[in-house]
Design a protein around this motif. Structure first.
Motif, PDB file in Angstrom:
ATOM      1  N   ASN A   1       2.160 -17.606 -13.894  1.00  0.00           N
ATOM      2  CA  ASN A   1       3.011 -18.159 -12.834  1.00  0.00           C
ATOM      3  C   ASN A   1       3.572 -17.097 -11.894  1.00  0.00           C
ATOM      4  OD1 ASN A   1       2.955 -20.990 -13.550  1.00  0.00           O
ATOM      5  ND2 ASN A   1       4.016 -20.362 -15.409  1.00  0.00           N
ATOM      6  N   LEU A   2       3.232 -15.843 -12.169  1.00  0.00           N
ATOM      7  CA  LEU A   2       3.830 -14.767 -11.376  1.00  0.00           C
ATOM      8  C   LEU A   2       3.390 -14.827  -9.913  1.00  0.00           C
ATOM      9  CD1 LEU A   2       5.729 -12.360 -12.013  1.00  0.00           C
ATOM     10  CD2 LEU A   2       3.715 -10.896 -11.850  1.00  0.00           C
ATOM     11  N   GLU A   3       4.372 -14.815  -9.005  1.00  0.00           N
ATOM     12  CA  GLU A   3       4.062 -14.908  -7.576  1.00  0.00           C
ATOM     13  C   GLU A   3       4.324 -13.611  -6.823  1.00  0.00           C
ATOM     14  OE1 GLU A   3       6.230 -18.291  -6.128  1.00  0.00           O
ATOM     15  OE2 GLU A   3       5.005 -19.687  -7.295  1.00  0.00           O
ATOM     16  N   SER A   4       5.214 -12.782  -7.382  1.00  0.00           N
ATOM     17  CA  SER A   4       5.561 -11.561  -6.677  1.00  0.00           C
ATOM     18  C   SER A   4       5.644 -10.392  -7.667  1.00  0.00           C
ATOM     19  CB  SER A   4       6.919 -11.777  -5.984  1.00  0.00           C
ATOM     20  OG  SER A   4       7.396 -10.554  -5.504  1.00  0.00           O
ATOM     21  N   LEU A   5       4.899  -9.324  -7.378  1.00  0.00           N
ATOM     22  CA  LEU A   5       4.885  -8.167  -8.277  1.00  0.00           C
ATOM     23  C   LEU A   5       5.157  -6.899  -7.479  1.00  0.00           C
ATOM     24  CD1 LEU A   5       4.308  -6.910 -11.081  1.00  0.00           C
ATOM     25  CD2 LEU A   5       1.878  -6.917 -10.500  1.00  0.00           C
ATOM     26  N   GLY A   6       6.182  -6.168  -7.870  1.00  0.00           N
ATOM     27  CA  GLY A   6       6.533  -4.909  -7.210  1.00  0.00           C
ATOM     28  C   GLY A   6       6.215  -3.727  -8.107  1.00  0.00           C
ATOM     29  N   LEU A   7       5.231  -2.929  -7.684  1.00  0.00           N
ATOM     30  CA  LEU A   7       4.851  -1.736  -8.453  1.00  0.00           C
ATOM     31  C   LEU A   7       4.950  -0.489  -7.579  1.00  0.00           C
ATOM     32  CD1 LEU A   7       1.597  -3.115 -10.179  1.00  0.00           C
ATOM     33  CD2 LEU A   7       3.874  -2.951 -11.187  1.00  0.00           C
ATOM     34  N   ASN A   8       5.600  -0.635  -6.431  1.00  0.00           N
ATOM     35  CA  ASN A   8       5.650   0.461  -5.463  1.00  0.00           C
ATOM     36  C   ASN A   8       6.384   1.686  -6.005  1.00  0.00           C
ATOM     37  OD1 ASN A   8       7.681  -1.631  -5.252  1.00  0.00           O
ATOM     38  ND2 ASN A   8       8.676  -0.308  -3.758  1.00  0.00           N
ATOM     39  N   VAL A   9       6.029   2.838  -5.452  1.00  0.00           N
ATOM     40  CA  VAL A   9       6.628   4.118  -5.842  1.00  0.00           C
ATOM     41  C   VAL A   9       6.541   4.336  -7.361  1.00  0.00           C
ATOM     42  CG1 VAL A   9       8.515   5.727  -5.378  1.00  0.00           C
ATOM     43  CG2 VAL A   9       8.279   3.704  -3.961  1.00  0.00           C
ATOM     44  N   ASN A  10       5.321   4.380  -7.849  1.00  0.00           N
ATOM     45  CA  ASN A  10       5.039   4.730  -9.235  1.00  0.00           C
ATOM     46  C   ASN A  10       3.837   5.666  -9.249  1.00  0.00           C
ATOM     47  OD1 ASN A  10       6.712   3.306 -11.416  1.00  0.00           O
ATOM     48  ND2 ASN A  10       6.400   1.636  -9.947  1.00  0.00           N
TER      49      ASN A  10
ATOM     50  N   LYS B   1      -5.898  -8.251 -12.897  1.00  0.00           N
ATOM     51  CA  LYS B   1      -6.923  -9.188 -12.437  1.00  0.00           C
ATOM     52  C   LYS B   1      -6.743 -10.617 -12.917  1.00  0.00           C
ATOM     53  CE  LYS B   1     -10.313  -7.643 -15.857  1.00  0.00           C
ATOM     54  NZ  LYS B   1     -11.443  -6.729 -15.986  1.00  0.00           N
ATOM     55  N   GLY B   2      -5.766 -10.849 -13.798  1.00  0.00           N
ATOM     56  CA  GLY B   2      -5.557 -12.225 -14.250  1.00  0.00           C
ATOM     57  C   GLY B   2      -4.413 -12.942 -13.555  1.00  0.00           C
ATOM     58  N   LEU B   3      -3.774 -12.296 -12.597  1.00  0.00           N
ATOM     59  CA  LEU B   3      -2.544 -12.860 -12.004  1.00  0.00           C
ATOM     60  C   LEU B   3      -2.896 -13.863 -10.899  1.00  0.00           C
ATOM     61  CD1 LEU B   3      -0.454  -9.552 -11.867  1.00  0.00           C
ATOM     62  CD2 LEU B   3      -0.332 -11.389 -13.573  1.00  0.00           C
ATOM     63  N   SER B   4      -3.431 -14.995 -11.313  1.00  0.00           N
ATOM     64  CA  SER B   4      -4.035 -15.907 -10.352  1.00  0.00           C
ATOM     65  C   SER B   4      -3.040 -16.608  -9.425  1.00  0.00           C
ATOM     66  CB  SER B   4      -4.870 -16.957 -11.089  1.00  0.00           C
ATOM     67  OG  SER B   4      -4.074 -17.544 -12.090  1.00  0.00           O
ATOM     68  N   SER B   5      -1.747 -16.584  -9.746  1.00  0.00           N
ATOM     69  CA  SER B   5      -0.768 -17.213  -8.853  1.00  0.00           C
ATOM     70  C   SER B   5      -0.123 -16.223  -7.883  1.00  0.00           C
ATOM     71  CB  SER B   5       0.358 -17.865  -9.662  1.00  0.00           C
ATOM     72  OG  SER B   5      -0.150 -18.902 -10.443  1.00  0.00           O
ATOM     73  N   LEU B   6      -0.500 -14.954  -8.029  1.00  0.00           N
ATOM     74  CA  LEU B   6       0.200 -13.919  -7.262  1.00  0.00           C
ATOM     75  C   LEU B   6       0.071 -14.143  -5.747  1.00  0.00           C
ATOM     76  CD1 LEU B   6       1.801 -11.495  -8.298  1.00  0.00           C
ATOM     77  CD2 LEU B   6      -0.145 -10.047  -7.730  1.00  0.00           C
TER      78      LEU B   6
ATOM     79  N   ASP C   1     -10.761 -10.328  -8.070  1.00  0.00           N
ATOM     80  CA  ASP C   1     -11.361 -11.552  -7.548  1.00  0.00           C
ATOM     81  C   ASP C   1     -10.572 -12.813  -7.868  1.00  0.00           C
ATOM     82  OD1 ASP C   1     -13.404 -12.382  -5.939  1.00  0.00           O
ATOM     83  OD2 ASP C   1     -14.656 -13.035  -7.613  1.00  0.00           O
ATOM     84  N   ALA C   2      -9.765 -12.760  -8.941  1.00  0.00           N
ATOM     85  CA  ALA C   2      -9.002 -13.952  -9.329  1.00  0.00           C
ATOM     86  C   ALA C   2      -7.772 -14.155  -8.453  1.00  0.00           C
ATOM     87  CB  ALA C   2      -8.581 -13.850 -10.785  1.00  0.00           C
ATOM     88  N   LEU C   3      -7.425 -13.158  -7.652  1.00  0.00           N
ATOM     89  CA  LEU C   3      -6.187 -13.245  -6.861  1.00  0.00           C
ATOM     90  C   LEU C   3      -6.424 -14.025  -5.562  1.00  0.00           C
ATOM     91  CD1 LEU C   3      -5.410 -11.248  -9.018  1.00  0.00           C
ATOM     92  CD2 LEU C   3      -4.349  -9.809  -7.292  1.00  0.00           C
ATOM     93  N   ILE C   4      -6.793 -15.280  -5.710  1.00  0.00           N
ATOM     94  CA  ILE C   4      -7.151 -16.073  -4.532  1.00  0.00           C
ATOM     95  C   ILE C   4      -5.940 -16.598  -3.776  1.00  0.00           C
ATOM     96  CG2 ILE C   4      -9.429 -16.796  -5.360  1.00  0.00           C
ATOM     97  CD1 ILE C   4      -8.099 -19.466  -6.142  1.00  0.00           C
ATOM     98  N   ASN C   5      -4.764 -16.496  -4.379  1.00  0.00           N
ATOM     99  CA  ASN C   5      -3.562 -16.985  -3.687  1.00  0.00           C
ATOM    100  C   ASN C   5      -2.759 -15.881  -3.007  1.00  0.00           C
ATOM    101  OD1 ASN C   5      -3.640 -19.869  -4.288  1.00  0.00           O
ATOM    102  ND2 ASN C   5      -3.544 -19.170  -6.396  1.00  0.00           N
ATOM    103  N   LEU C   6      -3.261 -14.659  -3.129  1.00  0.00           N
ATOM    104  CA  LEU C   6      -2.542 -13.529  -2.566  1.00  0.00           C
ATOM    105  C   LEU C   6      -2.409 -13.679  -1.047  1.00  0.00           C
ATOM    106  CD1 LEU C   6      -1.374 -11.043  -3.919  1.00  0.00           C
ATOM    107  CD2 LEU C   6      -3.464  -9.823  -3.353  1.00  0.00           C
ATOM    108  N   GLU C   7      -1.184 -13.476  -0.543  1.00  0.00           N
ATOM    109  CA  GLU C   7      -0.941 -13.588   0.894  1.00  0.00           C
ATOM    110  C   GLU C   7      -0.539 -12.257   1.514  1.00  0.00           C
ATOM    111  OE1 GLU C   7       2.012 -16.667   1.059  1.00  0.00           O
ATOM    112  OE2 GLU C   7       0.592 -18.178   0.310  1.00  0.00           O
ATOM    113  N   GLU C   8       0.256 -11.465   0.762  1.00  0.00           N
ATOM    114  CA  GLU C   8       0.753 -10.204   1.314  1.00  0.00           C
ATOM    115  C   GLU C   8       0.444  -9.059   0.368  1.00  0.00           C
ATOM    116  OE1 GLU C   8       4.923 -10.677   2.050  1.00  0.00           O
ATOM    117  OE2 GLU C   8       4.575 -12.192   3.594  1.00  0.00           O
TER     118      GLU C   8
END
Ligand SMILES: *[C@@H]1O[C@H](CO)[C@@H](O)[C@H](O)[C@H]1NC(C)=O
Ligand SMILES: *[C@@H]1O[C@H](CO)[C@@H](O)[C@H](O)[C@H]1NC(C)=O
Ligand SMILES: *[C@@H]1O[C@H](CO)[C@@H](O)[C@H](O)[C@H]1NC(C)=O
Ligand SMILES: *[C@@H]1O[C@H](CO)[C@@H](O)[C@H](O)[C@H]1NC(C)=O
Ligand SMILES: *[C@@H]1O[C@H](CO)[C@@H](O)[C@H](O)[C@H]1NC(C)=O
Ligand SMILES: *[C@@H]1O[C@H](CO)[C@@H](O)[C@H](O)[C@H]1NC(C)=O
Length: 338
Positions: free
Chosen positions: A209-218, A229-234, A254-261
């Motif tokens: 169900n994850l929609e937003s993931l912040g991994l910046n500055v790592n 690759k499994g985060l299909s709701s991102l 390839d599974a990230l078909i809902n990614l917008e940004e």
């Protein structure tokens, strides 16, 4: 006789008054148990100046940073970010102090110089709080050991651990238990990769169900992408200011078909690689590639060219890239705005 009637009337009135004040109390007051828990929190935080008003009036629902549900009279939000000053030193949190708040939904504890939890009093102590949706622990000094205490917080929808002291490989095992998560922020740590006790083949984040993931500055490099690759709701991924270099393999995601940004700023990506069948990034409308010319290199033309493969791209950010001259017409697909 008259006196008797009078006193029984007075008695009745008194009972009315008591009933009224009691119902007034439960509508507008707060539970004794929660009030005393708040005062314990105040003292465990070394009486921060911010909380000086706490305790001045009995109704703890009116205290600064405390929000109640006025039907149940119970605390539902605790806004305790930035209440400690640096001079107060490091704090080990006793999470059991928050157990009395059975209806707590939002717990904000960011920027409080918290270094960890008191032994055996970590976040596993909140696993009975089924309403807890938002936990903000950003800008503290938690290390990797915090993660093992979070696996029981199954109602969490947002978890913020930005700007802490997470390092190296972090475990996905407890995180994957947080199946309600919509938003996860690990920005500003020193994380390199994800790992699992079940071995390298299982280092995937499985947060459906994850929609937003912040991994910046790592410190993530390209090999970490396979964990995502499994985060299909991102819908939004920020992996800016990491160590991504060279070709960015979109097919891997390839599974990230809902990614917008997608925020990829501050890396050294040369181009996006994808094939005709790649579905990942198909819905991406914003890509940010600011500051992609570190070490004085010019922004690769192949990178700009490969962007034309994203059919729904509408916004492209290229700030701070020392762009000069003009682009060729190959980019002129009519759907790119700079
Ligand atoms: C307050 O609690 C009642 C009873 O649990 C619930 O029905 C109501 O939705 C809550 N109100 C808010 C604003 O959360
Ligand atoms: C932590 O807080 C709980 C609840 O107030 C208390 O019972 C316990 O003794 C505290 N633990 C420590 C180590 O102070
Ligand atoms: C994961 O969640 C299940 C049920 O929701 C719970 O029984 C289990 O203890 C949790 N695991 C961890 C590591 O917290
Ligand atoms: C990428 O990071 C992983 C984990 O830190 C490391 O083992 C690997 O050597 C790195 N790969 C490259 C190409 O730097
Ligand atoms: C990109 O990733 C896909 C899927 O993991 C893989 O099959 C392919 O070989 C990769 N391509 C490159 C150029 O690394
Ligand atoms: C875009 O997202 C929708 C669902 O939100 C999905 O059905 C569609 O396949 C996605 N588009 C592409 C090009 O993958």
């Amino acid at each position: 006789m008259g006196l008797n009637r009078f006193s029984s009337l007075a008695g009745t009135l008194m009972i009315y008054a008591m009933v009224l004040s009691q119902s007034w109390w439960s509508c507008h007051g707060c539970l004794d148990e929660e009030r005393s828990a708040l005062l314990r929190i105040k003292s465990s935080f070394n009486y921060p100046i911010f909380l000086q008003s706490w305790g001045k009036v009995a109704n703890c629902c009116s205290w600064e940073g405390v929000d109640c549900n006025f039907t149940t009279g119970r605390v539902v939000e605790l806004h305790l970010s930035r209440i400690r000053e640096e001079g107060m030193g490091d704090l080990y949190l006793n999470v059991s102090l928050f157990r009395p708040f059975q209806e707590l939904q939002y717990l904000y504890l960011s920027r409080n110089f918290i270094v960890g939890c008191v032994e055996n009093e970590g976040f596993e102590r909140l696993s009975g709080l089924d309403s807890l949706e938002v936990l903000n622990l950003g800008v503290n000094k938690f290390d990797n050991s915090i993660l093992s205490s979070l696996g029981g917080l199954s109602s969490l929808r947002s978890l913020y651990l930005y700007r802490n002291q997470l390092k190296g490989a972090i475990s996905v095992d407890e995180l994957n238990n947080l199946t309600s998560l919509r938003s996860l922020d690990f920005g500003g740590n020193e994380i390199e990769s994800f790992k699992s006790i079940h071995g390298t083949s299982d280092d995937l984040l499985r947060l459906r169900n994850l929609e937003s993931l912040g991994l910046n500055v790592n410190h993530f490099n390209d090999s970490a992408l396979s964990s995502l690759k499994g985060l299909s709701s991102l819908k939004s991924l920020d992996i800016g200011y990491n160590q991504l270099k060279g070709s960015f393999n979109v097919t891997e995601l390839d599974a990230l078909i809902n990614l917008e940004e997608v925020y990829l700023d501050g890396n050294e990506i040369d181009k996006f690689v994808l094939s005709k069948d790649t579905r990942g990034f198909g819905n991406v409308s914003l890509i940010s590639l600011s500051n992609s010319n570190s070490n004085g290199r010019a922004l690769p033309f192949a990178l700009l060219q490969s962007l034309t493969k994203f059919p729904n791209l509408r916004t492209l950010s290229l700030d701070e890239n020392n762009l000069e001259g003009s682009f060729g017409t190959t980019l002129d697909k009519g759907n790119l705005w700079y």
